[in-house]
Design an enzyme around this catalytic site. Structure first.
Site, mmCIF file in Angstrom:
data_model
loop_
_atom_site.group_PDB
_atom_site.id
_atom_site.type_symbol
_atom_site.label_atom_id
_atom_site.label_comp_id
_atom_site.label_asym_id
_atom_site.label_seq_id
_atom_site.Cartn_x
_atom_site.Cartn_y
_atom_site.Cartn_z
ATOM 1 N N ASP A 14 -13.948 -5.439 -4.148
ATOM 2 C CA ASP A 14 -14.040 -5.487 -2.691
ATOM 3 C C ASP A 14 -15.419 -6.024 -2.354
ATOM 4 O O ASP A 14 -16.433 -5.384 -2.675
ATOM 5 C CB ASP A 14 -13.851 -4.093 -2.084
ATOM 6 C CG ASP A 14 -12.429 -3.570 -2.298
ATOM 7 O OD1 ASP A 14 -11.517 -4.396 -2.501
ATOM 8 O OD2 ASP A 14 -12.240 -2.341 -2.262
ATOM 9 N N ASP A 45 0.866 -1.179 0.000
ATOM 10 C CA ASP A 45 0.000 0.000 0.000
ATOM 11 C C ASP A 45 0.901 1.226 0.000
ATOM 12 O O ASP A 45 1.786 1.345 0.851
ATOM 13 C CB ASP A 45 -0.884 0.027 1.254
ATOM 14 C CG ASP A 45 -2.006 -1.008 1.188
ATOM 15 O OD1 ASP A 45 -2.138 -1.673 0.148
ATOM 16 O OD2 ASP A 45 -2.734 -1.150 2.181
#
Lengths: 259, 225
Positions: free
Chosen positions: A130, A11
């Site tokens: 997601d 990330d």
């Protein structure tokens, strides 16, 4: 035989690698190029960079990161996070990315995936999904299953995750990156039912993501979830395990891995 | 060692190919060749070696190559294929053959044979999961004898059955088995590298295949067919 892949996920925000729990509580985890080089030495099969920068000003900071990683690390690099247009694909590929991952923008306008895939080929177009298991009223109304969320997991788009994955593959996605919102950051293992439902439903590879806490979770993602690849962040970032250890464990469970 | 031209005909991302070729060239030390990324037919003609990459749909790749510089770039590539070391990668390999099933596209006809789609739609892997197309990821490459002898010199120092990175839905099927320089198992065994005379080409991506991939580019830069 094609190996099952292990993909460390980095990330990135503000030029640094961070790791959050349930998409919040960010912690600094180090320099992207150093981390990428270390994972390459450990035998990582690919690397995924997720740009979690909230502003468009900060967005372009990922381009020099990808450029420097791509000049030193010769394995496939995927970039996702805030990718909105076919032109974003061009800029990221030119910086050295091999694949680009769409998420919210694909939900907002599914034709975008068709356009990007026709222009650059399915091999470089990933659709990230997601997904969250339905509960409460949604469960009562639609029965068991998973809904697609966007905006960092805050917004239920009321799309069935399996149907959405199938549609994205038809539109030209070359790969599906599937994250369980319920499991992400919990270290309790992948949502194996979700992984298997999507993997069995689509003709393209599926990367399982969200929830890895131990090495056996990675192997379960492949054997029980039928994932083609497994993605994890924190177990590798904080030195709990190396990619090499993960591969040794998977090999001991009879999974083909590149060693 | 002279100059290496990486052909840029406007298809996809050449950065990773050129970076890897530059990296491999630097590893050769004092004899390092100059690497240029170019669409200029004169530069291709002047180069000592040529790398022909390719990404995306073969029909688009063929069209872009044919139309670049009014066909002069294609002519320069054909001359290279007849006269100096040429390495094709991915669609850059597929284009060398006569024809591809992908959108029924004629190729360059530099190697007899066809490019076929994986026929794995209902096939299951040994673990019960379905075969995915594109094949995406790392797979092993078996090295084949070249001209009846040892494996091709471009394999030097790379172990047999080494892992390389693939991403493709179509694969080459050369008409002459002697042109298969490497093969890989995915549902069935298919040709994953081809070679003849001064041409060597791979379906997989050496530029994304870590140390073994860089070794292949180094060997290509040293190869004297």
């Amino acid at each position: 035989m094609l190996a099952k892949r292990i993909i460390p996920c980095l990330d990135v925000t503000g030029g640094r690698v961070v790791k959050g729990i349930n998409f919040v509580e960010l912690r600094d985890a180090g320099d992207p190029v150093e981390i990428a080089a270390r994972y390459n030495e450990q035998g990582a099969d690919e690397l995924t960079f997720l740009d979690i920068t909230a502003t468009s000003d900060g967005r372009d900071l990922i381009l020099p990161i990808i450029e420097s990683v791509a000049s030193q690390v010769f394995i496939p690099l995927t970039v996702g996070g805030g990718v909105r247009s076919v032109d974003d694909v061009r800029r990221l590929l030119n910086a050295g990315a091999d694949k680009v991952s769409f998420n919210s923008a694909a939900v907002a306008r599914p034709e975008l995936i068709r356009e990007a895939s026709e222009r650059y080929g399915a091999q470089c177009i990933v659709v990230a999904i997601d997904a969250k298991r339905r509960t409460g009223e949604d469960l009562a109304a639609k029965g068991p299953g998973w809904d697609v969320y966007t905006h960092g997991g805050r917004k239920n788009m009321h799309l069935d995750a399996v149907a959405w994955a199938r549609q994205m593959a038809e539109f030209g996605a070359g790969e599906i990156l599937l994250t369980s919102m319920d499991r992400d950051g919990t270290r309790s293992g992948f949502d194996l039912d979700l992984t298997r439902a999507v993997s069995d439903a689509v003709p393209v590879p599926v990367i399982a993501s969200g929830g890895v806490g131990k090495l056996d979770d990675l192997a379960d993602g492949v054997t029980l979830g039928r994932a083609d690849a497994v993605l994890a962040a924190s177990i590798f970032h904080y030195g709990d395990h190396t990619v090499g250890e993960a591969k040794a464990l998977m090999a001991s469970r009879g999974i083909p891995v590149r060693q | 060692m002279g100059r290496v031209a990486v052909i840029d005909y406007g298809m996809g991302n050449l950065r990773s190919v050129s970076q890897a070729v530059i990296h491999a060239a630097q590893a050769l030390g004092g004899a390092a060749p100059e690497v240029i990324v170019t669409a200029d037919p004169a530069a291709v003609r002047a180069a000592d070696r040529v790398v022909l990459p390719g990404q995306g749909a073969m029909r688009d790749c063929m069209r872009e190559l044919r139309e670049a510089h009014d066909g002069e770039l294609l002519a320069a590539v054909r001359e290279a294929a007849a006269s100096k070391p040429l390495m094709g990668v991915c669609v850059g390999m597929q284009m060398l053959l006569d024809h591809s099933e992908e959108q029924d596209t004629p190729g360059l006809g530099l190697m007899p044979g066809r490019v076929l789609r994986f026929r794995l739609d209902d096939a299951l892997q040994p673990d019960g999961s379905r075969y995915k197309v594109p094949q995406m990821g790392w797979n092993r490459v078996r090295q084949h004898a070249f001209q009846g002898g040892a494996p091709h010199p471009v394999w030097a120092g790379v172990p047999d059955e080494a892992w390389f990175y693939f991403v493709h839905s179509y694969h080459a099927a050369p008409a002459d088995a002697a042109h298969t320089a490497g093969s890989t198992e995915y549902g069935a065994r298919f040709t994953s590298a081809v070679a003849r005379d001064n041409i060597f080409a791979t379906q997989f991506h050496p530029e994304k295949s870590a140390a073994h991939g860089l070794a292949l580019y180094r060997n290509f830069l040293r190869w004297r067919p």
